[in-house]
Design an enzyme around this catalytic site. Structure first.
Site, PDB file in Angstrom:
ATOM      1  N   CYS A 157     -39.841-130.788  40.433  1.00 47.81           N
ATOM      2  CA  CYS A 157     -40.397-132.105  40.085  1.00 47.81           C
ATOM      3  C   CYS A 157     -41.807-131.974  39.529  1.00 47.81           C
ATOM      4  O   CYS A 157     -42.360-132.918  39.020  1.00 47.81           O
ATOM      5  CB  CYS A 157     -40.445-133.013  41.307  1.00 47.81           C
ATOM      6  SG  CYS A 157     -38.913-133.078  42.192  1.00 47.81           S
ATOM      7  N   THR A 207     -37.833-141.344  45.993  1.00 53.62           N
ATOM      8  CA  THR A 207     -39.245-141.741  45.925  1.00 53.62           C
ATOM      9  C   THR A 207     -39.422-143.167  46.433  1.00 53.62           C
ATOM     10  O   THR A 207     -40.345-143.456  47.204  1.00 53.62           O
ATOM     11  CB  THR A 207     -39.749-141.632  44.462  1.00 53.62           C
ATOM     12  OG1 THR A 207     -39.534-140.300  44.008  1.00 53.62           O
ATOM     13  CG2 THR A 207     -41.221-141.989  44.359  1.00 53.62           C
ATOM     14  N   GLN A 256     -33.728-133.331  50.820  1.00 51.01           N
ATOM     15  CA  GLN A 256     -33.172-131.987  50.570  1.00 51.01           C
ATOM     16  C   GLN A 256     -32.200-131.544  51.667  1.00 51.01           C
ATOM     17  O   GLN A 256     -31.721-130.413  51.628  1.00 51.01           O
ATOM     18  CB  GLN A 256     -34.321-130.980  50.476  1.00 51.01           C
ATOM     19  CG  GLN A 256     -35.204-131.154  49.262  1.00 51.01           C
ATOM     20  CD  GLN A 256     -34.532-130.697  47.972  1.00 51.01           C
ATOM     21  OE1 GLN A 256     -33.594-129.905  47.989  1.00 51.01           O
ATOM     22  NE2 GLN A 256     -35.008-131.205  46.859  1.00 51.01           N
TER      23      GLN A 256
HETATM   24  N1  PLP Z   1     -38.372-135.887  48.462  1.00 54.29           N
HETATM   25  C1  PLP Z   1     -37.960-134.633  48.213  1.00 54.29           C
HETATM   26  C2  PLP Z   1     -38.017-133.631  49.324  1.00 54.29           C
HETATM   27  C3  PLP Z   1     -37.484-134.270  46.953  1.00 54.29           C
HETATM   28  O1  PLP Z   1     -37.075-133.022  46.723  1.00 54.29           O
HETATM   29  C4  PLP Z   1     -37.447-135.245  45.927  1.00 54.29           C
HETATM   30  C5  PLP Z   1     -37.005-134.899  44.582  1.00 54.29           C
HETATM   31  O2  PLP Z   1     -36.898-133.749  44.218  1.00 54.29           O
HETATM   32  C6  PLP Z   1     -37.862-136.547  46.243  1.00 54.29           C
HETATM   33  C7  PLP Z   1     -38.325-136.831  47.515  1.00 54.29           C
HETATM   34  C8  PLP Z   1     -37.813-137.639  45.235  1.00 54.29           C
HETATM   35  O3  PLP Z   1     -36.490-138.059  45.030  1.00 54.29           O
HETATM   36  P1  PLP Z   1     -36.088-138.842  43.704  1.00 54.29           P
HETATM   37  O4  PLP Z   1     -36.095-137.844  42.604  1.00 54.29           O
HETATM   38  O5  PLP Z   1     -34.735-139.386  43.974  1.00 54.29           O
HETATM   39  O6  PLP Z   1     -37.105-139.905  43.501  1.00 54.29           O
END
Ligand code: PLP
Length: 340
Positions: free
Chosen positions: A277, A20, A131
């Site tokens: 998420c 993120t 991913q």
């Molecule tokens: N982008 C994608 C495609 C994700 O699948 C995720 C989390 O599932 C994120 C960003 C965010 O990553 P993080 O959980 O390390 O903040």
């Protein structure tokens, strides 16, 4: 090590706290940089409606443009071309995810980048590749983009560590100000243990990718084939040839996925309905909405992810349980309809 697997120079790596943060640093950082140099009106961020919220909400926060997708959740290239044609010089950043986190589809990042280079040559091309590492060679993605985001816990590394690749010459306004670590691109003390874990996991993932793609692709097809041949009214949301090997995503008509997930959990099967998420939502996910999946199907969405510990025995057991549980749920729904 990390740079070699991504396909960039060591100086182009910035360690962050998560995916993120990496996405926000690229998008918000590109917009702010452009606003600083060109004035507030000349800084547009663009992404598709099926991006992870880490990108989508960052683009929306910057008052950017959200583009529709095709039926497999990939950004609509004609719509993108039209938007780039209209806003050209004012585009600061275009984000295109490498692999969709919910349905597993692969975005043609090279094509997106080629369009941006032609129609908005000053814009930064960002790819959320969070991913991707288990399934795709990152070198084939990084060669087309200016910035690329990763998150360690998506490829077997520890939570709380991410990467942002920033190509030499690309300048972003930092999100964090302080000690000037990472050559002023990301202030804050490094999570050294996390970074070592990230590097080790990324290296292993790169080494095992080809064999795991082969093995897990076969298991995924076995799972999907069994479910689709045993259960009527089931669709595979994105066909196997358009997505990564470890992703199985089905829409099962006439069931509510909340009940399905509850019973699967009781049977020891970890599954998800919407994106993990954003779980718990009874509304169809924003990804399925963007793909135009009808509500009747979207409410029965089932997402099953395979990984390096998944075995053939587990796949057969999971298929048996899912078939039995869906049968029970449909029987229950039919009885309720009969009583009414
Ligand atoms: N982008 C994608 C495609 C994700 O699948 C995720 C989390 O599932 C994120 C960003 C965010 O990553 P993080 O959980 O390390 O903040």
């Amino acid at each position: 090590m990390v740079a070699e697997v991504i396909g960039c120079g060591p100086g182009e790596i910035v360690f962050t706290g998560c995916g993120t943060e990496s996405d926000n640093a690229a998008i918000v950082g590109a917009v702010r940089r452009r606003q600083r140099t060109n004035g507030a009106t000349a800084a547009l961020a663009i992404c598709s409606a099926a991006e992870h919220h880490a990108v989508l909400h960052a683009v929306e926060h910057c008052d950017g443009v959200v583009i529709e997708t095709d039926r497999y959740a990939s950004i609509d290239l004609d719509a993108l071309a039209a938007t780039l044609g209209k806003h050209g010089q004012n585009v600061a950043v275009v984000a295109a995810m490498a692999v969709n986190n919910e349905v597993g589809s692969i975005t043609p990042v090279a094509q997106v980048a080629a369009l941006v280079r032609r129609l908005a040559p000053q814009a930064i091309v960002h790819s959320d590749a969070v991913q991707a590492p288990s399934w795709l060679d990152l070198r084939m993605i990084s060669s087309h983009v200016d910035t690329l985001a990763l998150s360690a816990h998506k490829f077997g590394g520890p939570k709380g560590t991410g990467v942002l690749m920033v190509r030499d010459g690309v300048v972003l306004e930092p999100l964090l100000y302080g000690g000037g670590q990472e050559r002023d691109r990301r202030s804050g003390t490094h999570n050294v243990a996390g970074i070592v874990g990230l590097a080790t996991a990324l290296m292993l993932c790169d080494a095992e990718r080809d064999s795991e793609n082969h093995r897990l692709g076969g298991l995924r097809d076995r799972l999907v084939d069994r479910l689709m041949s045993a259960l009527p009214d089931v669709i595979e949301t994105v066909p196997g040839e358009h997505k990564v090997a470890g992703s199985a995503h089905l829409c099962i008509a006439d069931i509510e996925n909340e009940a399905l997930l509850y019973l699967l959990d009781e049977a020891g099967i970890c599954a998800s309905a919407a994106s993990a998420c954003a779980s718990g939502a009874m509304e169809p996910s924003h990804v399925l909405a963007a793909m135009g999946v009808e509500r009747r199907w979207a409410l029965g969405a089932l997402r099953l992810t395979l990984g390096r510990t998944t075995t053939e025995k587990e796949i057969d057991e999971a298929a048996g349980e899912i078939i039995a549980i869906v049968g029970r749920l449909r029987g229950h729904t039919a009885r309720q309809e009969h009583v009414r």
